[in-house]
Design an enzyme around this catalytic site. Structure first.
Site, PDB file in Angstrom:
ATOM      1  N   LYS A   1      43.596  41.622 -62.009  1.00 27.77           N
ATOM      2  CA  LYS A   1      42.635  40.727 -61.341  1.00 27.77           C
ATOM      3  C   LYS A   1      43.282  39.932 -60.207  1.00 27.77           C
ATOM      4  O   LYS A   1      42.671  39.714 -59.170  1.00 27.77           O
ATOM      5  CB  LYS A   1      42.020  39.751 -62.349  1.00 27.77           C
ATOM      6  CG  LYS A   1      41.014  40.399 -63.283  1.00 27.77           C
ATOM      7  CD  LYS A   1      40.338  39.337 -64.134  1.00 27.77           C
ATOM      8  CE  LYS A   1      39.435  39.962 -65.162  1.00 27.77           C
ATOM      9  NZ  LYS A   1      38.612  38.972 -65.880  1.00 27.77           N
TER      10      LYS A   1
ATOM     11  N   ASP B   1      33.222  36.123 -63.278  1.00 29.76           N
ATOM     12  CA  ASP B   1      33.496  35.562 -64.616  1.00 29.76           C
ATOM     13  C   ASP B   1      32.853  34.178 -64.785  1.00 29.76           C
ATOM     14  O   ASP B   1      32.242  33.885 -65.823  1.00 29.76           O
ATOM     15  CB  ASP B   1      35.003  35.452 -64.861  1.00 29.76           C
ATOM     16  CG  ASP B   1      35.638  36.806 -65.141  1.00 29.76           C
ATOM     17  OD1 ASP B   1      34.915  37.725 -65.572  1.00 29.76           O
ATOM     18  OD2 ASP B   1      36.857  36.942 -64.926  1.00 29.76           O
TER      19      ASP B   1
END
Ligand code: ATR
Length: 287
Positions: free
Chosen positions: A71, A107
């Protein structure tokens, strides 16, 4: 589903990747909306990440989810990054627009949507957030726009304080402190929502929780980001205390919903996606 020369490809990359729930979730949605798309999972090791990203452009892969451990490092290879990616220095979603890779981080928005769609309104509320790692940061960044007060408690106090001060410009009451049982209990008293964004509760720590049953009240909303197991100790004791409970699958689901909508510009079929995730989990539990 018939795969043809016209089928567009989407994928998730990570390492390990075999337990990912994303293909089940997105393929169910593609099928439901009769989109000629397919979603695959690729294991990509860190030393192959750059090549993998080149491959996305070369193969015309339309959209990507990025998971651990890429990420952060994937942001180096993006052409554009939205505000959340710039703040977090981490992306979990890439849209390939004719070779131009645009990064997003869904997220945080996943957590906010999970709260809102489970009937929790955040305006004027105080949130107690446990953790200051990657997931907690993403949640804190999205929460800072919504809530009045945010208290971040983390085992490593420096990370908690750094995160709180990075969010100062939102003009909200945001503090970061060292996590201790006493402080969790104390902070819970004035809080409307508790979010566990630490790894405590995951299979490796399945019997643990940072919270004791008698610290919880029915007025509180308890959100868990751990989804393996789905029923963590925190979820059990929160339910026992009569609190409103939102499990880790909801955040997983809504980050997927947000990614889906970025890629397709179609409204995601949330219930179809939730059902596919649950089905996949129960299938893997049998093995
Ligand atoms: P993720 O990307 O899932 O957020 P991470 O960035 O490694 O993973 O963050 C893990 C979080 O869980 C951190 O907040 C970590 O606390 P530290 O920053 O102090 O390491 C927290 N965590 C992990 N194990 C913990 C434990 N046993 N007790 C309390 N917090 C824990």
């Amino acid at each position: 589903m018939v795969i043809s020369g016209k089928t567009e490809v989407f994928a998730v990359i990570g390492d390990p990747i075999e337990h990912t729930l994303s293909p089940a979730m997105h393929n169910a949605a593609f099928e439901h909306l009769k989109l000629d798309f397919v979603f695959l999972a690729f294991r990509v090791t860190p030393d192959e990440l750059e090549n993998a990203v080149r491959g996305i452009r070369a193969l015309g892969i339309r959209g990507l989810n990025v998971t651990m451990p890429h990420k952060n490092s994937v942001t180096e290879f993006l052409d554009e990054a939205d505000a959340s990616v710039r703040f977090l220095r981490a992306a979990n979603t890439i849209l390939n627009q004719r070779g131009r890779l645009r990064g997003f981080n869904t997220d945080g928005i996943g957590a906010i949507t999970a709260l809102k769609n489970n009937g929790v309104s955040l305006a004027g509320q105080k949130v107690l957030l446990l953790g200051a790692g990657g997931a907690a940061k993403a949640i804190a960044f999205s929460l800072a726009k919504e809530v009045d007060e945010l208290c971040i408690l983390n085992r490593d106090a420096v990370k908690a304080r750094e995160l709180a001060s990075a969010l100062e410009s939102f003009g909200k009451k945001i503090v970061g402190k060292e996590l201790s049982p006493k402080l969790v209990q104390q902070e819970l008293q004035g809080s409307d929502v508790l979010i566990n964004a630490t790894s405590v509760g995951m299979t490796a720590y399945a019997s643990e929780s940072l919270v004791e049953p008698d610290w919880l009240t029915p007025e509180l909303t308890v959100m868990e980001i751990v989804y393996n197991p789905v029923e963590t100790r925190l979820i059990r004791i929160a339910r026992g205390a009569g609190a409103k409970v939102i499990n880790g699958l909801e955040m997983l689901l809504y980050q997927g919903v947000a990614s889906f909508e970025i890629w397709t510009q179609c409204k995601a079929p949330v219930d179809v996606m939730r059902e596919a995730v649950l089905k996949q989990i129960s299938a893997s539990e049998k093995h």
